[in-house]
Enzyme design. Structure first.
Site, short mmCIF file in Angstrom:
data_model
loop_
_atom_site.label_atom_id
_atom_site.label_comp_id
_atom_site.label_asym_id
_atom_site.label_seq_id
_atom_site.Cartn_x
_atom_site.Cartn_y
_atom_site.Cartn_z
CE LYS A 17 -2.33 0.59 3.72
NZ LYS A 17 -2.02 1.81 4.60
NE ARG A 93 -5.02 1.51 10.04
CZ ARG A 93 -4.13 0.76 10.58
NH1 ARG A 93 -4.06 0.32 11.77
NH2 ARG A 93 -2.89 0.83 9.88
NE ARG A 130 7.86 -3.04 7.10
CZ ARG A 130 6.76 -2.66 7.39
NH1 ARG A 130 5.94 -1.90 6.31
NH2 ARG A 130 6.25 -2.66 8.48
NE ARG A 162 8.32 -0.26 11.40
CZ ARG A 162 7.21 0.22 10.97
NH1 ARG A 162 7.17 0.94 9.96
NH2 ARG A 162 6.14 -0.18 11.53
NE ARG A 173 2.07 -4.27 12.14
CZ ARG A 173 3.23 -4.55 12.45
NH1 ARG A 173 4.15 -4.20 13.50
NH2 ARG A 173 4.07 -4.76 11.52
#
Ligand SMILES: [Zn+2]
Length: 224
Positions: A17, A93, A130, A162, A173
């Protein structure tokens, strides 16, 4: 110049996204309004609300509707967004947020809501690989690292995984996202404002699909 656009982009983490929003923002010459970026900027200031935001983000929780909508309302009122439109990323959201965002726009002003779809297993794989620059936020992955020794190609900053990209946190998540977003997707669908676009394939291919969905929608609008 291409006309501007007013677009909401949905998609679970790992759907690509963020990448698509940046490309869409260049294509349509409109600001990419990312609540994630705005919240990260707030955290950096170290203010009391910033620290509250940080705790919620580290725990994978979502922030209050009012805070988010207020932030978005301020940004949408700026001249660039008023003149040409926006790519809205990270908000709404919830259906409550969607109603609030709809209330910020003129009736019929929203061109489309695009939902970028990828299977959860694929999103998990992408997220676990990532890596991100701690300074400028540029994205990399295990398969596309920076050119030199995990130093950012853009700014030379340190590129790391991260803290909230552990497999557990990612799973949490994604689950939370599915649960919260299902009613939101129905909400846009019931208003005829939703286009589902496959997020599989190259970023170029996905971008073309999204642009086509927007043009289709506009074509139909004119035909009425
Ligand atoms: Zn960097």
């Amino acid at each position: 110049m291409v006309p501007g656009v007013r677009l909401v982009v949905l998609g679970k983490q790992g759907a690509g996204k963020g990448t698509q929003c940046v490309r869409l923002s260049h294509h349509y010459v409109v600001p990419h309004i990312s609540t994630g970026d705005m919240l990260r900027a707030a955290v950096k200031t170290g203010s009391a609300p910033g620290l509250k935001v940080r705790d919620a983000m580290e725990n994978g929780e979502l922030l209050g509707d009012d805070l988010i909508v207020e932030m978005v309302a301020e940004r949408l009122a700026e001249p660039d967004a008023k003149a040409r439109g926006f790519i809205l990323d990270g908000c709404p959201r919830t259906t409550h947020q969607a109603e609030a965002v709809a209330g910020l726009l003129l009736p019929g002003a929203l061109d489309l809501t695009v939902d970028i779809e990828v299977p959860t297993a694929q999103a998990l794989r992408r997220l676990a690989s990532r890596r991100v620059c701690t300074d400028c936020g540029s994205n990399y992955s295990v398969s596309t690292p920076p050119k030199v020794n995990w130093s950012c190609d853009v700014c030379g900053g340190e590129v790391i995984q991260r803290q909230d990209d552990t497999e557990d946190a990612i799973g949490r998540r994604l689950e939370l996202y599915e649960r919260q977003t299902a009613p939101l997707i129905k909400w846009y669908e019931s208003r005829g404002q939703l286009a589902k676009v496959s997020g599989l394939g190259s970023p170029d291919a996905v971008l073309r699909r999204i642009i086509r969905a927007v043009e289709d929608r506009r074509g139909r609008g004119k035909a009425r």
